[in-house]
Design a protein around this motif. Structure first.
Motif, PDB file in Angstrom:
ATOM      1  N   LEU A  87       0.836  -1.213   0.000  1.00 57.36           N
ATOM      2  CA  LEU A  87       0.000   0.000   0.000  1.00 57.36           C
ATOM      3  C   LEU A  87       0.866   1.257   0.000  1.00 57.36           C
ATOM      4  CD1 LEU A  87      -2.310  -1.937   0.340  1.00 57.36           C
ATOM      5  CD2 LEU A  87      -3.265  -0.450   2.083  1.00 57.36           C
ATOM      6  N   ARG A  88       1.969   1.210   0.727  1.00 57.06           N
ATOM      7  CA  ARG A  88       2.890   2.353   0.723  1.00 57.06           C
ATOM      8  C   ARG A  88       3.376   2.626  -0.700  1.00 57.06           C
ATOM      9  NH1 ARG A  88       7.072   2.557  -1.051  1.00 57.06           N
ATOM     10  NH2 ARG A  88       7.919   0.636  -0.197  1.00 57.06           N
ATOM     11  N   ALA A  89       3.740   1.557  -1.410  1.00 54.03           N
ATOM     12  CA  ALA A  89       4.219   1.708  -2.794  1.00 54.03           C
ATOM     13  C   ALA A  89       3.089   2.187  -3.710  1.00 54.03           C
ATOM     14  CB  ALA A  89       4.773   0.381  -3.297  1.00 54.03           C
ATOM     15  N   SER A  94       1.309   6.607  -6.946  1.00 54.33           N
ATOM     16  CA  SER A  94      -0.032   6.939  -7.452  1.00 54.33           C
ATOM     17  C   SER A  94      -0.540   5.881  -8.432  1.00 54.33           C
ATOM     18  CB  SER A  94      -0.019   8.307  -8.154  1.00 54.33           C
ATOM     19  OG  SER A  94       0.415   9.287  -7.265  1.00 54.33           O
ATOM     20  N   LEU A  95      -0.441   4.629  -8.062  1.00 58.27           N
ATOM     21  CA  LEU A  95      -0.820   3.564  -9.001  1.00 58.27           C
ATOM     22  C   LEU A  95      -2.305   3.618  -9.369  1.00 58.27           C
ATOM     23  CD1 LEU A  95       1.275   0.469  -7.850  1.00 58.27           C
ATOM     24  CD2 LEU A  95       1.785   2.190  -9.569  1.00 58.27           C
ATOM     25  N   HIS A  96      -3.122   4.273  -8.515  1.00 57.06           N
ATOM     26  CA  HIS A  96      -4.556   4.359  -8.821  1.00 57.06           C
ATOM     27  C   HIS A  96      -4.809   5.205 -10.067  1.00 57.06           C
ATOM     28  CE1 HIS A  96      -3.682   7.961  -6.530  1.00 57.06           C
ATOM     29  NE2 HIS A  96      -4.790   8.498  -7.007  1.00 57.06           N
ATOM     30  N   THR A  97      -3.849   6.065 -10.430  1.00 52.78           N
ATOM     31  CA  THR A  97      -4.054   6.902 -11.624  1.00 52.78           C
ATOM     32  C   THR A  97      -3.741   6.098 -12.897  1.00 52.78           C
ATOM     33  OG1 THR A  97      -1.775   7.696 -11.564  1.00 52.78           O
ATOM     34  CG2 THR A  97      -3.412   9.042 -10.411  1.00 52.78           C
ATOM     35  N   LYS A  98      -3.091   4.960 -12.732  1.00 53.35           N
ATOM     36  CA  LYS A  98      -2.721   4.156 -13.906  1.00 53.35           C
ATOM     37  C   LYS A  98      -3.808   3.145 -14.267  1.00 53.35           C
ATOM     38  CE  LYS A  98       1.981   5.307 -13.481  1.00 53.35           C
ATOM     39  NZ  LYS A  98       2.653   5.518 -12.224  1.00 53.35           N
ATOM     40  N   LYS A  99      -4.541   2.710 -13.288  1.00 54.45           N
ATOM     41  CA  LYS A  99      -5.615   1.720 -13.490  1.00 54.45           C
ATOM     42  C   LYS A  99      -6.623   1.941 -12.385  1.00 54.45           C
ATOM     43  CE  LYS A  99      -3.579  -2.652 -14.929  1.00 54.45           C
ATOM     44  NZ  LYS A  99      -3.215  -3.939 -14.331  1.00 54.45           N
ATOM     45  N   PRO A 100      -7.928   1.914 -12.680  1.00 56.54           N
ATOM     46  CA  PRO A 100      -8.898   2.166 -11.597  1.00 56.54           C
ATOM     47  C   PRO A 100      -8.860   1.086 -10.521  1.00 56.54           C
ATOM     48  CG  PRO A 100     -10.013   1.598 -13.660  1.00 56.54           C
ATOM     49  CD  PRO A 100      -8.568   1.739 -13.992  1.00 56.54           C
ATOM     50  N   VAL A 101      -8.636  -0.154 -10.952  1.00 61.42           N
ATOM     51  CA  VAL A 101      -8.523  -1.235  -9.959  1.00 61.42           C
ATOM     52  C   VAL A 101      -7.161  -1.897 -10.138  1.00 61.42           C
ATOM     53  CG1 VAL A 101      -9.476  -3.417  -9.128  1.00 61.42           C
ATOM     54  CG2 VAL A 101     -11.013  -1.640  -9.972  1.00 61.42           C
ATOM     55  N   LEU A 132      -6.895  -3.237  -5.004  1.00 60.85           N
ATOM     56  CA  LEU A 132      -7.131  -1.882  -4.509  1.00 60.85           C
ATOM     57  C   LEU A 132      -8.032  -1.114  -5.463  1.00 60.85           C
ATOM     58  CD1 LEU A 132      -3.437  -1.605  -3.519  1.00 60.85           C
ATOM     59  CD2 LEU A 132      -5.328  -1.453  -1.912  1.00 60.85           C
ATOM     60  N   GLY A 133      -9.100  -0.540  -4.907  1.00 63.23           N
ATOM     61  CA  GLY A 133      -9.968   0.311  -5.722  1.00 63.23           C
ATOM     62  C   GLY A 133     -11.339  -0.274  -6.008  1.00 63.23           C
ATOM     63  N   ALA A 134     -11.712  -1.393  -5.399  1.00 65.35           N
ATOM     64  CA  ALA A 134     -13.052  -1.951  -5.655  1.00 65.35           C
ATOM     65  C   ALA A 134     -13.655  -2.443  -4.342  1.00 65.35           C
ATOM     66  CB  ALA A 134     -12.971  -3.099  -6.647  1.00 65.35           C
ATOM     67  N   ASP A 135     -14.964  -2.177  -4.162  1.00 72.07           N
ATOM     68  CA  ASP A 135     -15.564  -2.587  -2.884  1.00 72.07           C
ATOM     69  C   ASP A 135     -16.754  -3.537  -3.042  1.00 72.07           C
ATOM     70  OD1 ASP A 135     -17.446  -0.922  -3.884  1.00 72.07           O
ATOM     71  OD2 ASP A 135     -17.438   0.508  -2.213  1.00 72.07           O
ATOM     72  N   GLN A 136     -16.941  -4.091  -4.250  1.00 70.50           N
ATOM     73  CA  GLN A 136     -18.088  -4.970  -4.461  1.00 70.50           C
ATOM     74  C   GLN A 136     -17.917  -6.286  -3.689  1.00 70.50           C
ATOM     75  OE1 GLN A 136     -16.348  -3.512  -6.817  1.00 70.50           O
ATOM     76  NE2 GLN A 136     -17.752  -2.308  -8.073  1.00 70.50           N
ATOM     77  N   PRO A 137     -19.001  -6.735  -3.040  1.00 71.15           N
ATOM     78  CA  PRO A 137     -18.898  -7.975  -2.247  1.00 71.15           C
ATOM     79  C   PRO A 137     -18.562  -9.205  -3.092  1.00 71.15           C
ATOM     80  CG  PRO A 137     -21.158  -7.111  -2.263  1.00 71.15           C
ATOM     81  CD  PRO A 137     -20.305  -6.067  -2.878  1.00 71.15           C
ATOM     82  N   LEU A 138     -18.987  -9.201  -4.375  1.00 75.23           N
ATOM     83  CA  LEU A 138     -18.653 -10.376  -5.198  1.00 75.23           C
ATOM     84  C   LEU A 138     -17.143 -10.483  -5.402  1.00 75.23           C
ATOM     85  CD1 LEU A 138     -21.415 -10.754  -7.957  1.00 75.23           C
ATOM     86  CD2 LEU A 138     -21.079 -12.098  -5.873  1.00 75.23           C
ATOM     87  N   LEU A 292      -3.148   5.726   5.387  1.00 75.65           N
ATOM     88  CA  LEU A 292      -1.709   5.816   5.124  1.00 75.65           C
ATOM     89  C   LEU A 292      -1.368   7.011   4.227  1.00 75.65           C
ATOM     90  CD1 LEU A 292      -0.822   2.034   4.658  1.00 75.65           C
ATOM     91  CD2 LEU A 292      -0.255   3.494   6.598  1.00 75.65           C
ATOM     92  N   GLY A 293      -2.351   7.901   4.054  1.00 78.81           N
ATOM     93  CA  GLY A 293      -2.072   9.140   3.327  1.00 78.81           C
ATOM     94  C   GLY A 293      -2.425   9.087   1.856  1.00 78.81           C
ATOM     95  N   GLY A 294      -3.117   8.041   1.421  1.00 75.61           N
ATOM     96  CA  GLY A 294      -3.496   7.911   0.012  1.00 75.61           C
ATOM     97  C   GLY A 294      -4.931   8.329  -0.222  1.00 75.61           C
ATOM     98  N   PRO A 295      -5.434   8.094  -1.446  1.00 81.94           N
ATOM     99  CA  PRO A 295      -6.837   8.417  -1.735  1.00 81.94           C
ATOM    100  C   PRO A 295      -7.783   7.489  -0.976  1.00 81.94           C
ATOM    101  CG  PRO A 295      -5.829   7.238  -3.578  1.00 81.94           C
ATOM    102  CD  PRO A 295      -4.728   7.496  -2.587  1.00 81.94           C
ATOM    103  N   ASN A 296      -9.057   7.894  -0.904  1.00 82.15           N
ATOM    104  CA  ASN A 296     -10.011   7.087  -0.144  1.00 82.15           C
ATOM    105  C   ASN A 296     -10.477   5.898  -0.982  1.00 82.15           C
ATOM    106  OD1 ASN A 296     -11.712   6.181   1.788  1.00 82.15           O
ATOM    107  ND2 ASN A 296     -13.246   7.804   1.547  1.00 82.15           N
ATOM    108  N   LEU A 297      -9.656   4.858  -1.048  1.00 81.02           N
ATOM    109  CA  LEU A 297      -9.978   3.707  -1.887  1.00 81.02           C
ATOM    110  C   LEU A 297     -10.070   2.442  -1.040  1.00 81.02           C
ATOM    111  CD1 LEU A 297      -7.621   4.316  -4.952  1.00 81.02           C
ATOM    112  CD2 LEU A 297     -10.108   4.511  -4.884  1.00 81.02           C
ATOM    113  N   PRO A 298     -11.025   1.583  -1.395  1.00 80.63           N
ATOM    114  CA  PRO A 298     -11.150   0.331  -0.632  1.00 80.63           C
ATOM    115  C   PRO A 298     -10.093  -0.692  -1.044  1.00 80.63           C
ATOM    116  CG  PRO A 298     -12.786   0.413  -2.386  1.00 80.63           C
ATOM    117  CD  PRO A 298     -12.021   1.709  -2.467  1.00 80.63           C
ATOM    118  N   GLY A 299      -9.945  -1.717  -0.248  1.00 76.82           N
ATOM    119  CA  GLY A 299      -8.980  -2.767  -0.592  1.00 76.82           C
ATOM    120  C   GLY A 299      -9.341  -4.090   0.060  1.00 76.82           C
TER     121      GLY A 299
END
Ligand code: HAM
Length: 424
Positions: A87-89, A94-101, A132-138, A292-299
């Motif tokens: 998660l630190r890496a 900013s890996l979330h800017t490269k791929k949404p999930v 990282l980046g998706a919160d669907q229960p499936l 940890l100081g990143g965007p508000n993304l689920p994991g």
């Protein structure tokens, strides 16, 4: 005096390496099919990274980390797990800017100063996975299906236990119920639990003391305190597992030893390793990237303990017998050996695992060696075969034998044709 390895630190000897490679290759193949990419992160990190993610009042942070000052006086720690570093890496680059999930995995050593015993070491290895980046229960069900698939493909009997730890909205309600429950039992609990019941009540349920565990048998169940959102989420996770035909058991006492979990948690359990029953474990951690100081993304993620898998594999000798070498070339006499030398290397060029014997041993000894390597096929070449231009190909599983032309000159085409013919 001989210098020995540190307590809890283990050499992995050549005899065992086959099992390690088998496990890792199986997992890599499955991770790739589920769309995961590898990330490699450092072994040393700032201590604050683990204190802030795993939690100040966890056993790992309070008692088990290898922490020291570097030459500049900065406090650093040998990673006790992979999630915090990944998660630190993720945040730093900013890996979330490269791929949404982002679907990431990392494989490597972790360090915890625990009391060593069967399946518990101070340096151990994890195959650690994060989405990282998706919160669907499936997705939770799919991540568990992937962990399940690794153990199932290897052929190990394992059971899956799941729970929900709620979220920031419903956890306080459960905490209150737990605090009331602990207040009534405060005389009988251990010192650690006494301290933690004020600071972080959920942690007491994770206590390793037998006496405390007995007292907590009828503690309140977190599943009775879930908010509507968490309850709905958990129901869909269960449906997803049922749809994928994955057997599971709900265990409302499972709290896990790390503070970052929210909602779904799970463990892959065996009863074959004594006290160390979890071969793999994980869960959702929806607030952690932000914390940890990143965007508000689920994991969500999990880690499989490789030493425990290797131990299980050793208990299942039949699994080790899966063929590993594609073809063994058994050659009798110098002319046949020369031919075998060319053939072995031509087949390797085609991507097959091929081996031969250079020691001029009897056919019986060479067949034994082919068996030892768990070869799928053996190609037998002697003077007669050379004269006829046809070797004998033996399927080592069905024992069926057929003649195959031996080819001449450039062996590239020949090896391609043979590779296509073999069921590898
Ligand atoms: P964990 O439950 O602390 O979770 O460890 C996962 C697995 O690592 C355990 O189930 C066990 O197989 C192995 N393991 C842990 N400690 C030892 C040890 N001392 N010796 C041998 N094997 C051990 C985590 O580490 C989380 N980071 C998992 C995760 C990833 N959650 C979300 N993403």
């Amino acid at each position: 005096m001989k210098v020995k390895a540190l307590k809890g630190f283990k050499d992995i000897l050549p005899d065992e390496v086959g099992s390690w490679q088998f496990i890792e290759a199986t997992a890599r193949d499955i991770f790739q099919r589920f769309g995961f990419s590898e990330i490699k992160v450092p072994i040393l990190e700032k201590t604050s990274l683990f204190a802030r993610s795993i939690g100040e009042t966890t056993d790992i942070v309070e008692k088990e980390m290898y922490t020291f000052e570097d030459r500049n006086g900065a406090l650093i720690t040998m990673r006790p797990e992979g999630t915090a570093s990944v998660l630190r890496a993720f945040i730093e680059h900013s890996l979330h800017t490269k791929k949404p999930v982002q679907k990431l995995f990392t494989i490597g050593p972790m360090f915890r100063h625990e009391r060593p015993q069967m399946g518990r070491l101070r340096q151990f290895h994890q195959m650690s996975v994060e989405v990282l980046g998706a919160d669907q229960p499936l997705l939770d069900a799919e991540v568990m299906a992937m962990a399940w698939s690794v153990l199932d493909t290897i052929g190990l009997p394992i059971s899956l236990e799941i729970n929900s730890l709620g979220c920031a909205a419903c956890r306080p309600d459960f905490n209150n119920a737990l605090v009331d429950f602990l207040e009534e039992r405060k005389g009988g609990i251990c010192e650690d639990c006494e301290r933690r019941r004020h600071k972080n009540p959920l942690r007491v349920l994770d206590c390793k003391s037998e006496n405390c565990q007995k007292l907590y048998k009828d503690s309140p169940s977190i599943l009775d305190h879930l908010c509507q959102g968490c309850d709905d989420h958990f129901k869909v996770v269960e449906q997803g597992l049922t749809m994928l035909n994955i057997p599971y058991k709900v265990n409302s006492f499972m709290v896990r030893g790390l503070d970052y979990y929210t909602r779904t948690t799970f463990e892959l359990i065996t009863d074959a390793l004594g006290a160390q029953s979890a071969v793999g474990a994980g869960g959702r951690y929806d607030g952690l990237v932000k914390q940890l100081g990143g965007p508000n993304l689920p994991g969500i993620g999990f880690a499989i303990g490789m030493e425990r898998l290797v131990l299980l594999l050793q208990q299942h000798a039949e699994i080790q017998k899966k063929p590993k070498n594609d073809i063994f070339i058994a050659a009798l006499g110098p002319a046949a050996q020369e031919k075998a030398f060319v053939i072995t290397n031509a087949l390797r060029k085609r991507g097959l695992t091929a081996a031969m014997d250079y020691a001029d041993r009897s056919l019986k000894a060479q067949m034994k060696q082919a068996d030892k390597l768990f070869s799928k096929y053996t190609l037998i070449i002697g003077d007669d075969e050379l004269e006829r231009g046809e070797g004998t190909l033996r399927n080592m599983v069905t024992k069926e034998q057929v003649g195959v032309p031996l080819g001449r000159g450039n062996m590239d085409l020949w090896s391609q044709e043979l590779a296509e013919k073999l069921e590898i």
